[in-house]
Design a protein around this motif. Structure first.
Motif, PDB file in Angstrom:
ATOM      1  N   ALA A 195       0.826  -1.208   0.000  1.00 37.47           N
ATOM      2  CA  ALA A 195       0.000   0.000   0.000  1.00 37.47           C
ATOM      3  C   ALA A 195       0.860   1.259   0.000  1.00 37.47           C
ATOM      4  O   ALA A 195       0.581   2.212  -0.744  1.00 37.47           O
ATOM      5  CB  ALA A 195      -0.922  -0.009   1.227  1.00 37.47           C
ATOM      6  N   MET A 196       1.917   1.281   0.802  1.00 36.32           N
ATOM      7  CA  MET A 196       2.776   2.464   0.876  1.00 36.32           C
ATOM      8  C   MET A 196       3.572   2.672  -0.407  1.00 36.32           C
ATOM      9  O   MET A 196       3.778   3.810  -0.845  1.00 36.32           O
ATOM     10  CB  MET A 196       3.718   2.350   2.081  1.00 36.32           C
ATOM     11  CG  MET A 196       3.027   2.510   3.422  1.00 36.32           C
ATOM     12  SD  MET A 196       4.181   2.531   4.819  1.00 36.32           S
ATOM     13  CE  MET A 196       4.834   0.866   4.746  1.00 36.32           C
ATOM     14  N   ILE A 197       4.029   1.569  -1.018  1.00 32.54           N
ATOM     15  CA  ILE A 197       4.786   1.695  -2.264  1.00 32.54           C
ATOM     16  C   ILE A 197       3.897   2.238  -3.384  1.00 32.54           C
ATOM     17  O   ILE A 197       4.297   3.141  -4.140  1.00 32.54           O
ATOM     18  CB  ILE A 197       5.409   0.346  -2.649  1.00 32.54           C
ATOM     19  CG1 ILE A 197       6.542   0.003  -1.676  1.00 32.54           C
ATOM     20  CG2 ILE A 197       5.925   0.369  -4.087  1.00 32.54           C
ATOM     21  CD1 ILE A 197       7.089  -1.403  -1.835  1.00 32.54           C
ATOM     22  N   LEU A 198       2.676   1.704  -3.492  1.00 26.78           N
ATOM     23  CA  LEU A 198       1.747   2.214  -4.496  1.00 26.78           C
ATOM     24  C   LEU A 198       1.450   3.692  -4.262  1.00 26.78           C
ATOM     25  O   LEU A 198       1.421   4.504  -5.207  1.00 26.78           O
ATOM     26  CB  LEU A 198       0.451   1.396  -4.477  1.00 26.78           C
ATOM     27  CG  LEU A 198       0.533  -0.027  -5.022  1.00 26.78           C
ATOM     28  CD1 LEU A 198      -0.792  -0.750  -4.833  1.00 26.78           C
ATOM     29  CD2 LEU A 198       0.929  -0.014  -6.494  1.00 26.78           C
ATOM     30  N   PHE A 199       1.222   4.047  -3.004  1.00 30.04           N
ATOM     31  CA  PHE A 199       0.970   5.440  -2.649  1.00 30.04           C
ATOM     32  C   PHE A 199       2.167   6.313  -3.019  1.00 30.04           C
ATOM     33  O   PHE A 199       2.015   7.399  -3.604  1.00 30.04           O
ATOM     34  CB  PHE A 199       0.667   5.527  -1.150  1.00 30.04           C
ATOM     35  CG  PHE A 199       0.379   6.909  -0.641  1.00 30.04           C
ATOM     36  CD1 PHE A 199      -0.303   7.842  -1.412  1.00 30.04           C
ATOM     37  CD2 PHE A 199       0.788   7.274   0.630  1.00 30.04           C
ATOM     38  CE1 PHE A 199      -0.575   9.114  -0.931  1.00 30.04           C
ATOM     39  CE2 PHE A 199       0.520   8.541   1.129  1.00 30.04           C
ATOM     40  CZ  PHE A 199      -0.162   9.463   0.349  1.00 30.04           C
ATOM     41  N   GLY A 200       3.360   5.832  -2.735  1.00 30.52           N
ATOM     42  CA  GLY A 200       4.561   6.598  -3.039  1.00 30.52           C
ATOM     43  C   GLY A 200       4.770   6.799  -4.525  1.00 30.52           C
ATOM     44  O   GLY A 200       5.155   7.889  -4.971  1.00 30.52           O
ATOM     45  N   VAL A 201       4.501   5.757  -5.329  1.00 27.97           N
ATOM     46  CA  VAL A 201       4.619   5.881  -6.782  1.00 27.97           C
ATOM     47  C   VAL A 201       3.650   6.951  -7.295  1.00 27.97           C
ATOM     48  O   VAL A 201       3.997   7.781  -8.142  1.00 27.97           O
ATOM     49  CB  VAL A 201       4.344   4.530  -7.464  1.00 27.97           C
ATOM     50  CG1 VAL A 201       4.205   4.701  -8.974  1.00 27.97           C
ATOM     51  CG2 VAL A 201       5.471   3.552  -7.151  1.00 27.97           C
ATOM     52  N   VAL A 202       2.442   6.940  -6.758  1.00 33.83           N
ATOM     53  CA  VAL A 202       1.450   7.937  -7.161  1.00 33.83           C
ATOM     54  C   VAL A 202       1.895   9.340  -6.746  1.00 33.83           C
ATOM     55  O   VAL A 202       1.767  10.298  -7.520  1.00 33.83           O
ATOM     56  CB  VAL A 202       0.079   7.590  -6.544  1.00 33.83           C
ATOM     57  CG1 VAL A 202      -0.901   8.748  -6.709  1.00 33.83           C
ATOM     58  CG2 VAL A 202      -0.494   6.342  -7.193  1.00 33.83           C
ATOM     59  N   VAL A 203       2.435   9.467  -5.533  1.00 33.30           N
ATOM     60  CA  VAL A 203       2.922  10.766  -5.067  1.00 33.30           C
ATOM     61  C   VAL A 203       4.003  11.306  -5.999  1.00 33.30           C
ATOM     62  O   VAL A 203       3.985  12.475  -6.400  1.00 33.30           O
ATOM     63  CB  VAL A 203       3.468  10.651  -3.623  1.00 33.30           C
ATOM     64  CG1 VAL A 203       4.276  11.894  -3.247  1.00 33.30           C
ATOM     65  CG2 VAL A 203       2.315  10.471  -2.639  1.00 33.30           C
ATOM     66  N   GLY A 204       4.958  10.442  -6.360  1.00 36.99           N
ATOM     67  CA  GLY A 204       6.030  10.876  -7.248  1.00 36.99           C
ATOM     68  C   GLY A 204       5.520  11.268  -8.617  1.00 36.99           C
ATOM     69  O   GLY A 204       5.894  12.323  -9.158  1.00 36.99           O
ATOM     70  N   ALA A 205       4.667  10.445  -9.202  1.00 36.48           N
ATOM     71  CA  ALA A 205       4.140  10.727 -10.535  1.00 36.48           C
ATOM     72  C   ALA A 205       3.279  11.983 -10.539  1.00 36.48           C
ATOM     73  O   ALA A 205       3.344  12.797 -11.469  1.00 36.48           O
ATOM     74  CB  ALA A 205       3.331   9.530 -11.035  1.00 36.48           C
ATOM     75  N   MET A 206       2.478  12.158  -9.508  1.00 37.48           N
ATOM     76  CA  MET A 206       1.619  13.332  -9.417  1.00 37.48           C
ATOM     77  C   MET A 206       2.451  14.607  -9.328  1.00 37.48           C
ATOM     78  O   MET A 206       2.213  15.588 -10.052  1.00 37.48           O
ATOM     79  CB  MET A 206       0.710  13.205  -8.189  1.00 37.48           C
ATOM     80  CG  MET A 206      -0.225  14.375  -7.966  1.00 37.48           C
ATOM     81  SD  MET A 206      -1.245  14.116  -6.484  1.00 37.48           S
ATOM     82  CE  MET A 206       0.014  14.122  -5.201  1.00 37.48           C
ATOM     83  N   ASN A 207       3.447  14.608  -8.455  1.00 38.86           N
ATOM     84  CA  ASN A 207       4.299  15.779  -8.278  1.00 38.86           C
ATOM     85  C   ASN A 207       5.121  16.072  -9.525  1.00 38.86           C
ATOM     86  O   ASN A 207       5.244  17.225  -9.950  1.00 38.86           O
ATOM     87  CB  ASN A 207       5.225  15.572  -7.085  1.00 38.86           C
ATOM     88  CG  ASN A 207       4.549  15.891  -5.774  1.00 38.86           C
ATOM     89  OD1 ASN A 207       4.529  17.025  -5.334  1.00 38.86           O
ATOM     90  ND2 ASN A 207       3.976  14.872  -5.146  1.00 38.86           N
ATOM     91  N   GLY A 208       5.705  15.034 -10.114  1.00 38.78           N
ATOM     92  CA  GLY A 208       6.538  15.237 -11.292  1.00 38.78           C
ATOM     93  C   GLY A 208       5.762  15.829 -12.453  1.00 38.78           C
ATOM     94  O   GLY A 208       6.218  16.775 -13.117  1.00 38.78           O
ATOM     95  N   ASN A 209       4.581  15.298 -12.703  1.00 35.64           N
ATOM     96  CA  ASN A 209       3.775  15.806 -13.802  1.00 35.64           C
ATOM     97  C   ASN A 209       3.225  17.199 -13.516  1.00 35.64           C
ATOM     98  O   ASN A 209       3.119  18.028 -14.425  1.00 35.64           O
ATOM     99  CB  ASN A 209       2.628  14.842 -14.106  1.00 35.64           C
ATOM    100  CG  ASN A 209       3.081  13.632 -14.891  1.00 35.64           C
ATOM    101  OD1 ASN A 209       3.326  13.705 -16.085  1.00 35.64           O
ATOM    102  ND2 ASN A 209       3.204  12.494 -14.205  1.00 35.64           N
TER     103      ASN A 209
END
Length: 354
Positions: free
Chosen positions: A91-105
């Motif tokens: 759950a935390m890894i999926l959340f972290g991937v989303v956080v990174g992708a959201m911020n980067g874009n």
């Protein structure tokens, strides 16, 4: 990130005017100022970030900012990583991937289009999630209102009043998709991981997610004390300070009031773009921001008026809803109108989803 601490409730929920800490009727001013301070800090952080784009690039800036914020949060929170289960890690890894992708874009978007415009486009993500998961079809009207708002940017471009970079718009829409996913993944982490451990770990995962795209820029920032200091200020203003201010406000404001305050984000982003980085505020941009804010307020109020009574957290004073910090605690823009339980019960009740 959402925080989920539920327990059995005692007592009924009083009117908003009977809030603890308020002298009479109405909402207490201190937590309101905390939320507004959080939103303002977030936009200052975004404006600071634009000053790094020329030398670090959008993804280099994102990588450095998330890495610094992750280090600060990991030191403060000190998550008990050895005690996490496999389900919690996923759950935390999926959340972290989303956080990174959201911020980067999002940073790639504001590198190319005005800050207020990017925030307005990005609002479409969580608004759509709120409407799709809602049992009230009328909520689709709020999404239609938001779409009408962002369509004004296209009209502005077609009429030649101001041109929009289509790649920047694409990045903003991708960020909107990941913001919608953020609603789901943050709720999941809030259910599974106690305290703020999940946010601290997810921030570190987010930094690793964008690292392949921002390695060169991040290294340039690390080698230059001026750039590193600016990146650290961005991390503090866009992550750590808003996070702290919101936690201070969360237990003093009811959910709908917290949500409405955060719905002001597109307007604040527009103002920040004008005052801090010299961007234009055309009449159509102002109207677009107002329509998106109206849609967000509408979704929040509709959810409030029809939501069932929620359990009272054990550490809450009787009679208060527990507001949920979401995107604003990480990059700061919008509230979720569902509690964790409501959101995931709704997801589980749907047999299929396109």
């Amino acid at each position: 990130m959402t925080t989920s601490t539920t327990s059995s409730s005692t007592g009924s929920v009083p009117a908003v005017g009977s809030a603890p800490g308020s002298a009479g009727g109405g909402l207490p001013m201190t937590p309101i100022l905390f939320v507004l301070g959080s939103c303002t800090s977030l936009q200052i952080g975004a404006a600071l970030a634009t000053g790094l784009f020329d030398e670090l690039g959008a993804f280099g800036t994102t990588t450095l900012r998330l890495a610094i914020a992750a280090v600060i949060l990991l030191v403060i929170v000190r998550p008990k990583v050895r005690s996490f289960t496999r389900e919690q890690w996923i759950a935390m890894i999926l959340f972290g991937v989303v956080v990174g992708a959201m911020n980067g874009n999002f940073y790639a978007a504001i590198e190319r289009i005005p800050l207020g415009t990017a925030v307005a486009f990005e609002f479409l993500g969580p608004l759509t999630v709120a409407a799709v998961l809602s049992t009230r079809r009328s909520d689709l009207l709020w999404v239609a209102l938001a779409l009408a708002g962002v369509s004004l940017f296209g009209i502005e471009s077609l009429t030649g009043a101001a041109s929009l970079d289509l790649i920047g718009v694409m990045f903003a829409l991708i960020a909107a998709v990941f913001w919608g996913l953020y609603v789901l993944t943050s709720a999941r982490v809030g259910r599974l991981v106690p305290g703020q451990d999940g946010l601290a770990v997810a921030m570190a995962v987010g930094a690793l997610t964008v690292l392949p795209f921002g390695t060169e820029g991040a290294l340039v920032g690390l080698m230059d004390w001026r750039l590193l200091a600016l990146a650290a200020a961005t991390a503090i203003m866009a992550s750590v300070l808003p996070y702290t201010l919101e936690l201070a406000a969360l237990r003093r404001l009811p959910r709908h009031a917290f949500g409405i305050l955060l719905s002001l984000e597109p307007v604040l982003a527009l103002i920040a773009g004008v005052l801090l980085i010299g961007q234009d505020a055309t009449p159509l941009r102002v109207l677009a921001a107002v329509l998106v804010v109206g849609a967000s307020v509408g979704v929040t109020l509709t959810a409030r008026s029809s939501a069932p009574d929620e359990p009272q957290p054990v550490d809450e004073e009787p009679g208060w809803d527990m507001p949920i910090p979401t995107h604003a605690t990480v990059t700061g823009e919008m509230p979720v109108v569902f509690s964790d339980e409501e959101l995931w019960d709704e997801v589980d009740s749907r047999p299929t989803r396109d």
